[in-house]
Design an enzyme around this catalytic site. Structure first.
Site, mmCIF file in Angstrom:
data_model
loop_
_atom_site.group_PDB
_atom_site.id
_atom_site.type_symbol
_atom_site.label_atom_id
_atom_site.label_comp_id
_atom_site.label_asym_id
_atom_site.label_seq_id
_atom_site.Cartn_x
_atom_site.Cartn_y
_atom_site.Cartn_z
ATOM 1 N N GLY A 227 0.779 -1.231 0.000
ATOM 2 C CA GLY A 227 0.000 0.000 0.000
ATOM 3 C C GLY A 227 0.807 1.276 0.000
ATOM 4 N N GLU A 446 -11.421 0.663 29.724
ATOM 5 C CA GLU A 446 -10.814 1.732 28.920
ATOM 6 C C GLU A 446 -10.117 2.758 29.812
ATOM 7 O OE1 GLU A 446 -10.428 1.306 25.828
ATOM 8 O OE2 GLU A 446 -11.820 -0.396 25.718
ATOM 9 N N ASP A 523 -6.123 -7.290 23.645
ATOM 10 C CA ASP A 523 -5.018 -6.675 24.381
ATOM 11 C C ASP A 523 -3.961 -7.720 24.704
ATOM 12 O OD1 ASP A 523 -6.380 -4.276 24.472
ATOM 13 O OD2 ASP A 523 -7.297 -4.688 26.432
HETATM 14 P P1 ADP Z 1 1.470 -1.169 -3.476
HETATM 15 O O1 ADP Z 1 1.654 -1.540 -4.889
HETATM 16 O O2 ADP Z 1 2.731 -0.608 -2.842
HETATM 17 O O3 ADP Z 1 0.844 -2.204 -2.607
HETATM 18 P P2 ADP Z 1 -0.464 0.613 -4.556
HETATM 19 O O4 ADP Z 1 0.328 1.339 -5.557
HETATM 20 O O5 ADP Z 1 -1.298 -0.493 -5.043
HETATM 21 O O6 ADP Z 1 0.472 0.069 -3.412
HETATM 22 O O7 ADP Z 1 -1.327 1.653 -3.734
HETATM 23 C C1 ADP Z 1 -2.695 1.500 -3.571
HETATM 24 C C2 ADP Z 1 -3.395 2.831 -3.614
HETATM 25 O O8 ADP Z 1 -2.994 3.652 -2.526
HETATM 26 C C3 ADP Z 1 -3.061 3.638 -4.839
HETATM 27 O O9 ADP Z 1 -3.867 3.292 -5.897
HETATM 28 C C4 ADP Z 1 -3.315 5.055 -4.374
HETATM 29 O O10 ADP Z 1 -4.682 5.367 -4.442
HETATM 30 C C5 ADP Z 1 -2.930 5.001 -2.921
HETATM 31 N N1 ADP Z 1 -1.559 5.487 -2.716
HETATM 32 C C6 ADP Z 1 -0.522 4.778 -2.229
HETATM 33 N N2 ADP Z 1 0.584 5.537 -2.146
HETATM 34 C C7 ADP Z 1 0.249 6.755 -2.613
HETATM 35 C C8 ADP Z 1 0.964 7.981 -2.784
HETATM 36 N N3 ADP Z 1 2.257 8.086 -2.450
HETATM 37 N N4 ADP Z 1 0.289 9.028 -3.284
HETATM 38 C C9 ADP Z 1 -1.012 8.933 -3.598
HETATM 39 N N5 ADP Z 1 -1.744 7.822 -3.465
HETATM 40 C C10 ADP Z 1 -1.130 6.726 -2.972
HETATM 41 ZN ZN ZN Z 2 -8.503 -3.122 25.961
#
Ligand code: ADP
Ligand code: ZN
Length: 633
Positions: A227, A446, A523
């Site tokens: 991500g 909590e 936890d």
């Molecule tokens: P990875 O391939 O590293 O798992 P992705 O390129 O598939 O990650 O990222 C998934 C989504 O997260 C992208 O389509 C975009 O919407 C968002 N995203 C991730 N990094 C960025 C970034 N640096 N700027 C803008 N959007 C991002």
């Molecule tokens: Zn807790």
């Protein structure tokens, strides 16, 4: 579409099939023609020779049968037969000199003439059925053999692929005409973008580098957590350079039959080379390229796929114009063969976004969404430390959904908070009915987390406490995450363990030792995982300080039978882990016992208001103090 710089012959089965087919065809034509020739003898003679002999009284030709452009010649005395193809059809045979010497003669004169000169006979040329029959006799066996051969080839291929069509790469092609992603769409990660800008330049102006004898890189490895935008960046490289983008995921190979992965790789590279300059993106390459020894008896299929990738990359010319970008979140897992020069020798790290990068990413994702004027993206950026770009994109989307559901015209700060918490933990469950006892228990639980976290010196500040159920939790205590420090000290980690224990300890203090509930399960799991990590990976044990116990790349507990250390050491590790959680429980207990009035006050406030923010927490928590028994230093 960009112009292909160079096309290589498509060296696959098709070519072979056609070569063999052509041979077969020639062989059959030759055989059939000879079979069809009456005397079995074939002689090609120039037309001029035939005409010369026909006009010569010693020419020895008995008869010439003209049939379209073919001349059948019967020689005198011998039963000789030959055939002339009249290639030059300009002018009639008469004009070319083939004259019937006996024309107009009769009786003995005719007989005499005919004994010297050939009879010339014209027959109807287009006897279609004769031709059709001739062609059929030749063609039918050829077609039958071709079909048979073709099906054999396919069968061989599909035996290889288990099923026809499996070998074709399901690669997705993003041509330049598809919505273009550029570096502008990628927020933050400046250094990675800089590294990749060079690749864009290679793709745009390969000549510039070739002239100077520079080797153009073939493979780029993008390393970073899921991500973080690796795919996005690879697409941006293609977009910036305006070249087609072929992508496939390593995990797709994993589900394939033997041979299919390799054949898909071949297919993918062929396509990319045809469309060069282009980019091949292999996501999750670790799925096929893990160290050969990492998993006991690594799948043969994976190995074949990996080998095929290496073979294809080694086969690139300097000017092939194809750059392979691979993504992984486990560089340590990769087969070293992949990282050798000429393969994936460029490494680009893609990191989790820092605070200012998170703000930029949020800006990108809120750009086309209507937001209220006072919406505070900075605050959201601040509390999302550790979130990836994908998480942030997800929050932005959830915020829009929340706003729509609430009937807002513009996204509000409340929508942002709801989206953030929903993404982090799950949707709020206002409807989940809790009886009074459960509510009270949750409030103390909590409050326990909050007080321990507040009092311990190396813990993050308490941000918000709520007893409104969300996701699978009864309540939540939010701590403001520390801002992007690369390292955590043993003190911070121990405070995290103690505040995690705070919930269960508070329950025990108020409701009795045996009134424990399942509410603390997550936890306790957190404590178990973190303390294990501290001992096994970070060398933070008492007796095992600075010693780590790696278990190969599969993780510590997955293969219990193959621990690379003795039973005694295993016992020691278990003791150390237990020691950490016991210590955490003891510290939490010390804090809560010393602050019983604050605990009661906070729990009461929670029961009354359900959710308390920083400014409401402040006046209650300010009375809490740190007992010496909970101090580490
Ligand atoms: P990875 O391939 O590293 O798992 P992705 O390129 O598939 O990650 O990222 C998934 C989504 O997260 C992208 O389509 C975009 O919407 C968002 N995203 C991730 N990094 C960025 C970034 N640096 N700027 C803008 N959007 C991002
Ligand atoms: Zn807790």
């Amino acid at each position: 579409m960009p112009q292909a710089t160079k096309k290589k012959p498509n060296k696959n089965n098709n070519l072979l099939r056609w070569v063999i087919f052509t041979f077969l065809l020639l062989f059959f034509c030759a055989m059939m023609t000879s079979l069809l020739a009456p005397s079995g003898a074939i002689e090609e003679v120039p037309l001029s020779d035939v005409i010369a002999r026909a006009n010569d009284e010693n020419g020895n030709i008995a008869k010439i049968t003209v049939e379209g452009s073919n001349l059948k010649i019967t020689l005198r005395g011998e039963d000789y037969y030959t055939q002339v193809s009249r290639k030059d059809t300009s002018g009639t045979l008469y004009e070319q000199g083939l004259i019937n010497q006996c024309e107009g003669l009769a009786g003995d004169e005719l007989t005499n003439c005919q004994s010297k000169y050939p009879t010339i006979e014209y027959v109807e040329a287009s006897n279609f059925w004769d031709y059709a029959l001739d062609i059929a006799i030749i063609a039918i066996p050829v077609i039958i053999i071709f079909l048979f051969f073709n099906s054999m080839m396919r069968q061989a291929q599909s035996m290889n692929n288990q099923s026809m069509g499996f070998g074709k790469a399901k690669a997705k092609l993003y041509g330049p005409d598809k919505k273009k992603v550029t570096f502008q769409d990628v927020a933050g990660n400046e250094s990675a973008k800089q590294d990749l800008a060079e690749i864009v330049d290679f793709l745009k102006e390969p000549k510039k580098y070739e002239k100077l004898g520079a080797k153009i890189p073939r493979g780029v490895l993008l390393a970073g957590e899921p991500g973080t935008g690796k795919t996005l960046m690879a697409r941006a490289v293609a977009g910036e350079a305006s070249v087609p983008f072929f992508s496939i995921s390593g995990s797709e190979f994993a589900e394939m039959f033997v041979g299919v992965g390799a054949s898909r790789v071949r297919d993918l590279f062929t396509k990319a080379k045809k469309n060069a300059p282009s980019i091949i993106f292999i996501d999750e390459i670790d799925a096929v390229a893990h160290k050969r020894d990492a998993r006991g008896g690594a799948g043969r299929e994976d190995e074949q796929t990996l080998n095929q990738i290496l073979v294809e990359m080694d086969g690139f010319d300097n000017d092939s114009g194809v750059i392979v970008i691979a993504a992984t979140n486990r560089v340590d897992m990769l087969d070293k063969a992949l990282l050798r020069p000429g393969r994936f020798d460029r490494h680009v790290n893609v990191t989790l976004p820092e605070r200012k990068d998170r703000l930029e990413i949020l800006n990108v994702h809120f750009k086309n969404k209507p937001v209220e004027k006072d919406v505070n993206l900075e605050a959201l950026a601040a509390k999302t430390a550790g979130s990836s770009g994908a998480d942030l994109a997800n929050i932005a989307n959830e915020a829009a959904i929340t706003a729509a559901r609430e009937g807002h015209k513009e996204i509000t700060n409340g929508d942002l908070t709801e989206a953030f918490e929903r993404v982090a933990i799950g949707p709020e469950r206002k409807s989940k009915a809790m009886n009074d006892h459960e509510r009270k228990l949750t409030a103390y639980h909590e409050a326990g987390h909050a007080i321990v976290g507040h009092v311990l010196p190396d813990s993050d500040p308490v941000h918000k406490v709520t007893i409104i159920p969300r996701g699978r939790t009864g309540g939540v205590t939010w701590f403001l995450p520390p801002e992007d420090r690369s390292y955590k000290s043993i003190y911070e980690l121990k405070d995290i363990l103690a505040r995690a224990m705070g919930g269960r300890i508070a329950e025990k203090l108020i409701f009795g030792e045996d009134a424990v509930t399942t509410g603390a399960a997550s936890d306790l799991q957190h404590v178990a995982e973190l303390s294990k990590e501290m001992i096994v990976e970070e060398g933070m044990g008492k007796a095992t300080r600075d010693l780590v116990f790696p278990e190969g790349s599969t993780g510590y507990y997955t293969i219990a039978t193959s621990k690379p250390y003795s039973e005694k050491t295993a016992e020691l590790i278990d003791q150390e882990i237990k020691g950490l959680s016991n210590e955490a429980a003891a510290r939490a207990e010390a804090v809560l016992k010393a602050n019983k009035p604050v605990l009661d006050k906070l729990a009461e406030a929670l029961l009354k208001h359900e959710t308390l923010e920083e400014k409401e927490l402040e006046p209650i928590l300010k009375d809490a103090k740190l007992p010496v028994t909970a101090k580490l230093r």
